[in-house]
Scaffold this active site. Structure first.
Site, PDB file in Angstrom:
ATOM      1  N   PHE A   1       0.869  -1.173   0.000  1.00  0.00           N
ATOM      2  CA  PHE A   1       0.000   0.000   0.000  1.00  0.00           C
ATOM      3  C   PHE A   1       0.911   1.230   0.000  1.00  0.00           C
ATOM      4  CE2 PHE A   1      -2.599   3.325   1.816  1.00  0.00           C
ATOM      5  CZ  PHE A   1      -3.791   3.145   1.145  1.00  0.00           C
TER       6      PHE A   1
ATOM      7  N   ASP B   1       3.332  -4.029   9.205  1.00  0.00           N
ATOM      8  CA  ASP B   1       2.074  -3.292   9.075  1.00  0.00           C
ATOM      9  C   ASP B   1       0.954  -4.334   9.125  1.00  0.00           C
ATOM     10  OD1 ASP B   1      -0.240  -2.056   8.101  1.00  0.00           O
ATOM     11  OD2 ASP B   1       0.840  -0.754   6.707  1.00  0.00           O
TER      12      ASP B   1
ATOM     13  N   TYR C   1      -9.853   0.981  11.902  1.00  0.00           N
ATOM     14  CA  TYR C   1     -11.078   1.280  11.134  1.00  0.00           C
ATOM     15  C   TYR C   1     -11.495   0.171  10.183  1.00  0.00           C
ATOM     16  CZ  TYR C   1      -7.398   3.278   8.056  1.00  0.00           C
ATOM     17  OH  TYR C   1      -6.268   3.486   7.327  1.00  0.00           O
TER      18      TYR C   1
ATOM     19  N   ARG D   1     -12.262  -5.912  -5.115  1.00  0.00           N
ATOM     20  CA  ARG D   1     -11.890  -6.457  -3.808  1.00  0.00           C
ATOM     21  C   ARG D   1     -13.132  -6.763  -2.994  1.00  0.00           C
ATOM     22  NH1 ARG D   1      -7.784  -3.100  -0.139  1.00  0.00           N
ATOM     23  NH2 ARG D   1      -9.622  -1.798  -0.117  1.00  0.00           N
TER      24      ARG D   1
HETATM   25  C1  LIG Z   1      -1.297  -1.624   4.310  1.00  0.00           C
HETATM   26  C2  LIG Z   1      -1.859  -0.278   4.607  1.00  0.00           C
HETATM   27  N1  LIG Z   1      -1.115   0.621   5.297  1.00  0.00           N
HETATM   28  C3  LIG Z   1      -1.602   1.847   5.590  1.00  0.00           C
HETATM   29  C4  LIG Z   1      -2.877   2.220   5.205  1.00  0.00           C
HETATM   30  C5  LIG Z   1      -3.437   3.591   5.515  1.00  0.00           C
HETATM   31  O1  LIG Z   1      -2.784   4.259   6.487  1.00  0.00           O
HETATM   32  P1  LIG Z   1      -3.348   5.582   7.192  1.00  0.00           P
HETATM   33  O2  LIG Z   1      -4.025   5.171   8.456  1.00  0.00           O
HETATM   34  O3  LIG Z   1      -2.112   6.369   7.468  1.00  0.00           O
HETATM   35  O4  LIG Z   1      -4.277   6.265   6.268  1.00  0.00           O
HETATM   36  C6  LIG Z   1      -3.673   1.316   4.513  1.00  0.00           C
HETATM   37  C7  LIG Z   1      -5.042   1.721   4.112  1.00  0.00           C
HETATM   38  O5  LIG Z   1      -5.836   0.987   3.641  1.00  0.00           O
HETATM   39  C8  LIG Z   1      -3.151   0.052   4.199  1.00  0.00           C
HETATM   40  O6  LIG Z   1      -3.876  -0.821   3.507  1.00  0.00           O
END
Ligand SMILES: Cc1ncc(COP(=O)(O)O)c(C=O)c1O
Length: 412
Positions: free
Chosen positions: A126, A197, A222, A371
Site C-alpha cells: 500500500f 504493518d 477502522y 476487492r
Molecule cells: C497496508 C496499509 N497501510 C496503511 C494504510 C493507511 O494508512 P493511514 O491510516 O495512514 O491512512 C492502509 C489503508 O488501507 C493500508 O492498507
C-alpha cells in the site's frame, strides 16, 4: 461438491460466531463486503458516542480527562488490541494514523542500527508505507537506500547491510499473507529490525507478535476492528526496545512527565513514548467498542471463519462464474490468504459499480481489481452465496454495461 444455498444455510446454523452479527448495524437488503476497508458500525458505538459527547464532554468537561479515563485510553485500548495480536500489556498503544506511526517506528528502528544504511520494503505495498519511508529518508539527507522488492526477492535482499525490513503482513490488494515468523527470524539472523504493518491482519487473522519475536508493528482500527471512519491507529513496540528505541515526534504526550512541563523533552521510558500529542477521546472511545466485541471470542475462531467464507467465495466463483472473464488474484491456499478475495476483470470498475447498485458493497483498486472483504464477525455463508448470485445476474443480464457505471468516484 456442487454448492447450494441450503448448504450455506446449514453452515450458518453451525457457525459458532453467528450471534456476533447482532452487535452490528447492517443496512437491510445489502451485503457488506468492504469491512477490509471500513468496518461496519457496532450497535453500541452510537450510545457510547452519545455518552462521551453528552455526559463526559458536555457535563464533566475537562474533568473527564481524569474521571472518564480519557488520558489513559491510548494505553487501555492499546492493551485490549494487544490481546488480539499476541502482545503483552504495555506493548501496544492507540494513537495517530498508520502513516504517522510508521514514520515514528521506522525512525526508532533506524536509530537502533545506526551503522546500517539499507531498508527493505515491498514495492507493491500500500503506497503510504513506501511514501512515508521515502519521505523519512529524504528528511535524513538521503543517507539511506530503500530496496523495494517483491516477495520472491525478499530472502535475497535481507543481508547484513540491512537496518530494517518493513513489510505489510496481508497484501492490501491480493490478500496474500507473508510468513511473519520466518521473515522476522531471517531479519534478526542478519542483525536487522522488523516492522510489520498489520492493517489487514488485526481482527482478521491470528497474529502472534511475541511468538514471532517481532520488533515493531503498526495497524489500524477502522477496518476489521470496526472502530469507525478515521479511528486511531496503533503501534506495537516490543518491551525489550522500550526506553531505547526513540521516535522523533517528541511531543508532550510522549514525555516522561507531561504535567511537569519541563523545558526539555525527556522520553517516557515505556510505550507512551510512541505518543506525540492530544488524541481524540471520542474516536478512541468508539474504537474501544469495536475492539471489545473481539474480546468475547477468540482470534482462532475468527480466522477459521474467515478462511471458510473466503474459500466458499472462491469455490462459488469457480463454479458459477467460469467463462465470465474473472481471474482469482488471491492465493487459493487459505493459510496464505487474509480475509479478502481479489478478482480481476477488464471491466472491473463498472462491474463493481453495478454490484454496489444492487446492494453488494465491495471496492475497486485500479487498474482491474475487484476487492471483496469478508468480516467474520458479521457475515454469513448465505451472504457469500447471495453476493455471487447477484454477480452472476449482473454479468448475464449485462447490467454492468450501463454507461452510468463508468463514472469514476473520488473514492473507489
Ligand atoms: C497496508 C496499509 N497501510 C496503511 C494504510 C493507511 O494508512 P493511514 O491510516 O495512514 O491512512 C492502509 C489503508 O488501507 C493500508 O492498507
Amino acid at each position: 461438491m456442487t454448492l447450494s444455498r441450503e448448504h450455506c444455510l446449514q453452515l450458518d446454523t453451525e457457525d459458532s460466531l453467528q450471534t456476533l452479527r447482532e452487535h452490528f448495524v447492517l443496512p437491510a437488503g445489502e451485503i457488506y463486503l468492504d469491512g477490509n476497508s471500513l468496518g461496519a458500525r457496532p450497535v453500541k458505538a452510537l450510545a457510547r458516542a452519545h455518552e462521551v459527547v453528552e455526559q463526559e464532554w458536555g457535563n464533566r468537561l475537562i474533568r473527564s480527562w481524569n474521571e472518564a479515563g480519557w488520558w489513559n485510553l491510548p494505553v487501555t485500548v492499546g492493551d485490549k488490541i494487544g490481546q488480539l495480536l499476541g502482545a503483552k500489556p504495555g506493548e501496544v498503544i492507540l494513537t495517530d494514523s498508520i502513516g504517522v506511526n510508521l514514520f515514528k517506528v521506522l525512525s526508532a528502528a533506524l536509530g537502533l542500527r545506526p551503522e546500517r544504511r539499507v531498508i527493505v520494503m515491498e514495492g507493491s505495498n500500500f503506497p503510504t508505507d513506501n511514501y512515508i519511508a521515502c519521505g523519512l529518508v529524504e528528511q535524513l539527507g538521503g543517507a539511506y537506500e530503500i530496496k523495494f522488492v517483491e516477495e520472491e526477492q525478499l530472502a535475497a535482499a535481507i543481508n547484513e547491510d540491512v537496518a530494517v525490513v518493513c513489510l505489510t503482513q496481508v497484501h492490501y490488494r491480493t490478500g496474500r499473507v507473508l510468513d511473519m515468523a520466518s521473515i522476522t527470524a531471517l531479519t534478526q539472523a542478519v542483525g536487522a529490525i522488523s516492522i510489520w504493518d498489520l492493517s489487514h491482519s488485526a481482527g482478521a487473522l491470528e497474529v502472534d507478535l511475541n511468538g514471532c519475536n517481532a520488533d515493531f508493528a503498526v495497524g489500524c482500527t477502522y477496518k476489521y476492528l470496526n472502530g469507525g471512519p478515521g479511528s486511531p491507529a496503533f503501534v506495537f513496540c516490543a518491551a525489550r526496545h522500550q526506553g531505547k528505541a526513540l521516535q522523533p515526534l517528541t511531543g508532550w504526550w510522549g514525555h516522561a512527565e507531561p504535567f511537569a512541563f519541563e523545558p526539555d523533552y525527556r522520553p517516557a521510558p515505556d510505550i507512551r513514548q510512541m505518543l506525540c500529542g492530544t488524541q481524540s477521546a471520542i474516536s478512541m472511545a468508539i474504537a474501544e467498542v469495536g475492539v471489545d466485541i473481539f474480546l468475547t471470542t477468540s482470534m482462532a475462531a475468527v480466522q477459521a471463519k474467515s478462511r471458510a467464507l473466503t474459500d466458499l467465495f472462491i469455490d462459488l466463483i469457480d463454479q458459477r462464474c467460469s467463462g465470465l472473464g474473472f481471474e482469482v488474484d488471491s492465493p487459493r491456499d487459505a493459510t496464505k490468504r487474509g480475509s479478502q478475495v481479489a478478482l480481476s476483470h477488464e471491466q472491473g470498475y463498472a462491474i463493481m459499480q453495478a454490484l454496489i447498485a444492487r446492494g453488494v458493497i465491495g471496492d475497486f483498486r485500479a487498474p482491474h481489481t475487484l476487492r471483496f472483504g469478508f468480516a467474520p464477525l458479521y457475515l454469513r455463508h448465505t451472504d457469500v452465496w447471495d453476493a455471487v448470485e447477484i454477480l452472476v445476474q449482473i454479468m448475464t443480464d449485462g447490467a454492468w454495461q450501463n454507461a452510468s457505471f463508468e463514472k469514476r468516484n473520488a473514492v473507489t
